[in-house]
Design a protein around this motif. Sequence first.
Motif, PDB file in Angstrom:
ATOM      1  N   THR B 300       0.832  -1.198   0.000  1.00 37.96           N
ATOM      2  CA  THR B 300       0.000   0.000   0.000  1.00 37.96           C
ATOM      3  C   THR B 300       0.871   1.254   0.000  1.00 37.96           C
ATOM      4  OG1 THR B 300      -1.569  -1.226   1.352  1.00 37.96           O
ATOM      5  CG2 THR B 300      -1.915   1.140   1.184  1.00 37.96           C
ATOM      6  N   PHE B 301       1.853   1.248   0.893  1.00 44.16           N
ATOM      7  CA  PHE B 301       2.747   2.398   1.007  1.00 44.16           C
ATOM      8  C   PHE B 301       3.467   2.660  -0.322  1.00 44.16           C
ATOM      9  CE2 PHE B 301       6.991   4.052   1.681  1.00 44.16           C
ATOM     10  CZ  PHE B 301       6.741   5.198   2.415  1.00 44.16           C
ATOM     11  N   SER B 319       3.025  12.820  -0.297  1.00 44.30           N
ATOM     12  CA  SER B 319       3.274  12.759   1.144  1.00 44.30           C
ATOM     13  C   SER B 319       2.003  13.051   1.930  1.00 44.30           C
ATOM     14  CB  SER B 319       4.354  13.764   1.532  1.00 44.30           C
ATOM     15  OG  SER B 319       5.551  13.424   0.873  1.00 44.30           O
ATOM     16  N   VAL B 320       1.175  13.949   1.385  1.00 39.93           N
ATOM     17  CA  VAL B 320      -0.087  14.257   2.063  1.00 39.93           C
ATOM     18  C   VAL B 320      -0.950  13.005   2.132  1.00 39.93           C
ATOM     19  CG1 VAL B 320      -2.169  15.672   2.021  1.00 39.93           C
ATOM     20  CG2 VAL B 320       0.008  16.624   1.230  1.00 39.93           C
ATOM     21  N   ILE B 321      -1.020  12.292   0.997  1.00 42.00           N
ATOM     22  CA  ILE B 321      -1.831  11.073   0.968  1.00 42.00           C
ATOM     23  C   ILE B 321      -1.270  10.047   1.953  1.00 42.00           C
ATOM     24  CG2 ILE B 321      -2.655   9.178  -0.462  1.00 42.00           C
ATOM     25  CD1 ILE B 321      -2.628  10.962  -2.821  1.00 42.00           C
ATOM     26  N   LEU B 325      -3.188   8.527   5.009  1.00 41.59           N
ATOM     27  CA  LEU B 325      -3.372   7.075   4.984  1.00 41.59           C
ATOM     28  C   LEU B 325      -2.942   6.450   6.309  1.00 41.59           C
ATOM     29  CD1 LEU B 325      -4.115   4.879   2.831  1.00 41.59           C
ATOM     30  CD2 LEU B 325      -1.667   4.552   2.556  1.00 41.59           C
ATOM     31  N   LEU B 326      -1.819   6.960   6.853  1.00 42.08           N
ATOM     32  CA  LEU B 326      -1.302   6.420   8.108  1.00 42.08           C
ATOM     33  C   LEU B 326      -2.319   6.612   9.229  1.00 42.08           C
ATOM     34  CD1 LEU B 326       1.258   5.227   9.523  1.00 42.08           C
ATOM     35  CD2 LEU B 326       1.747   7.569  10.205  1.00 42.08           C
ATOM     36  N   LEU B 327      -2.850   7.837   9.330  1.00 46.27           N
ATOM     37  CA  LEU B 327      -3.835   8.120  10.381  1.00 46.27           C
ATOM     38  C   LEU B 327      -5.057   7.238  10.208  1.00 46.27           C
ATOM     39  CD1 LEU B 327      -3.849  11.977  10.849  1.00 46.27           C
ATOM     40  CD2 LEU B 327      -3.363  10.211  12.534  1.00 46.27           C
ATOM     41  N   LEU B 328      -5.510   7.153   8.968  1.00 47.72           N
ATOM     42  CA  LEU B 328      -6.699   6.369   8.657  1.00 47.72           C
ATOM     43  C   LEU B 328      -6.456   4.906   9.002  1.00 47.72           C
ATOM     44  CD1 LEU B 328      -9.324   7.335   7.299  1.00 47.72           C
ATOM     45  CD2 LEU B 328      -8.517   6.235   5.207  1.00 47.72           C
TER      46      LEU B 328
END
Lengths: 272, 354
Positions: B300-301, B319-321, B325-328
């Motif tokens: 995914t990363f 980087s924003v995504i 994504l990490l938080l999500l």
Amino acid sequence: MTHPVLELRNVSKSFGPIDVLHDISLKVNAGEVLCLLGDNGAGKSTLIMTLAGVHKPTTGEIFMDGEGIRFDRPKDAADRGIATVHQFGGTFPLMSIGRSFFVGVEPVRKFGPLRIFDRKTANQTAVKAVQEFGITRIDDGDRLIGGLSGGERQALAIARAVHFGARVLILDEPTAALGVKQASHVLRIVLEAKKRGIAVIFITHQVTHAMAVGDHFAVLIRGALAANFMRGEKSREEITDLMAGGEALADLGAEIESRMGPHDGPPPQPAA
Amino acid sequence: MTSVTRSGSVQGAGGGVLSPARLGQLLRRPEAGSLLGLLAVFVFFVVAAGQIFVSPAGFASWLNVAAEIGIVALPVGLLMIAGELDLSIGSVIPASSLTVAIISGHYGLPEALGIAAALTVGLAVGFVNGFIVNRSGVPSLIVTIGTMFAVMGLTLGLSVLLTGSTSTSVVPAPFYKAILGQFVGGMFQITIVWWAGFILVAGYLLHVSPVGNWIYALGGDRKSARNAGIPTDRLTIGLFMLSGLAAAFVGVGQAMVYQSAQVAGGQSFIFNSIMCVVIGGVLLTGGFGSVPGIVLGTITFAMVNQGIYFTGFDPNLGSVIIGALLLLAVLMNDTFRAMALSYATRKTPGGPKP
């Protein structure tokens, strides 16, 4: 005359200048439940940790089957069949029942040069062991420990100890955090362990629970043995008074008792 | 359920007939969140980038990135499940890269010697990490930051001392280039095959062998694990050595691919590997996670990292995504873990309730 499974003779324990245990003599026989009663800070925990090999007695001796013993570390006590089950039972909430049951003693199959954790055997054995203690609701070894109720966790921890050959079972406040119904399950399991000839040391400050299963009672007050008596020798009120430090005021005893019993209501309001 | 046998297989996690009961079980596995995340990201880039994203070149683009990070992310994930972190990998990668370049490039000694020395550097740093963590009781986050800086400084100092430069080139013999630095079909790095090997080893360790049980127990509660007779000190050192070895392996691979090694570089692996692991459903505080999850998180990363270049978006938005994504992922993984905990036995109608 057979020897008691575990016996303490004149055991004292100090941490530096502080005497925590003072001249304790106790014995527990196979198939007997010894209830260790005492208020918070009475030295119950220190006594348990001494029995489990965490602490060494400053003076005094410990005997197992009449033979003097010395535990240098917790594993020595465990190897002699002394098992401690703590208040919250399982310590690995995110592990499955089967996996946590066999932590450190995993059943292994061989596949060529590879060692394979036998998950099926682990799950079946764990589920069978706990069901034999009457907890039939546990029927899937893949469930996580954290999803079990407090009583089920206690049952599982006790079943595990017995499965691995515990002869002395030390239960540290197993009912303290449980509701009435869950607590009665645990008490039934204590009786089942007793029936299997295990010496049980049941630590609690709930007199009702102690009286339901105990054969033999010892009350600790500030590190000393304040009373040591058999089932039926003292009434519930007398025991409560003893635990409260011998202040035999009936109304004080009643108040303490009402606070100590499990209840669902809000905590008592401080007097205005 | 066949969770044990399908470890490491990406397709396996979604295979078979999805009856409601099986779907329920699937959702309670540690990698459930990352599987859904991966599908969402994949669909997003197929829509946003179009045909090119699903072409061989598109696959190679993120697979190459995933393989390099993935080799490091696997042992870092095992460490995290055991309740530890390893940041020193960020300087082990350039250190091992330079070791092989200096020995085999600068001094012209055999590649086998250079590679062995580079891997030994990784193992040694891992051993020191594990040893200090065991002896001092200082959190591994701090210990490995310390060793990271120490190794970084040593690498720079020794490199300048031995070669007079901060970068060294190496021209590997065809055999070593073929097994470590080759591009299969002109675009797929051979590292992908090595990654598959690391997946099998990590999957075996965590899900099949009894050691996996020790790792989960160590991450659940170190003291209880030790009281249960698990050799916790040896296990900790072994896991740190594994992550050191994997980082050194990636460093060696980089030297073989780029035919040169620099003192700088490798720092990006620290956070990227941790992110892959967390997106993959591993609990930051230990005790919960899976190898299929780590693999899915890595893919995914890498997809987000590379996929952005196939779209019309500003690449800086990648980087924003990833941040979002990490938080999500963490939020979603919390939900799935709560479901795993509440999982009671099903199927028997009117059956037991907890």
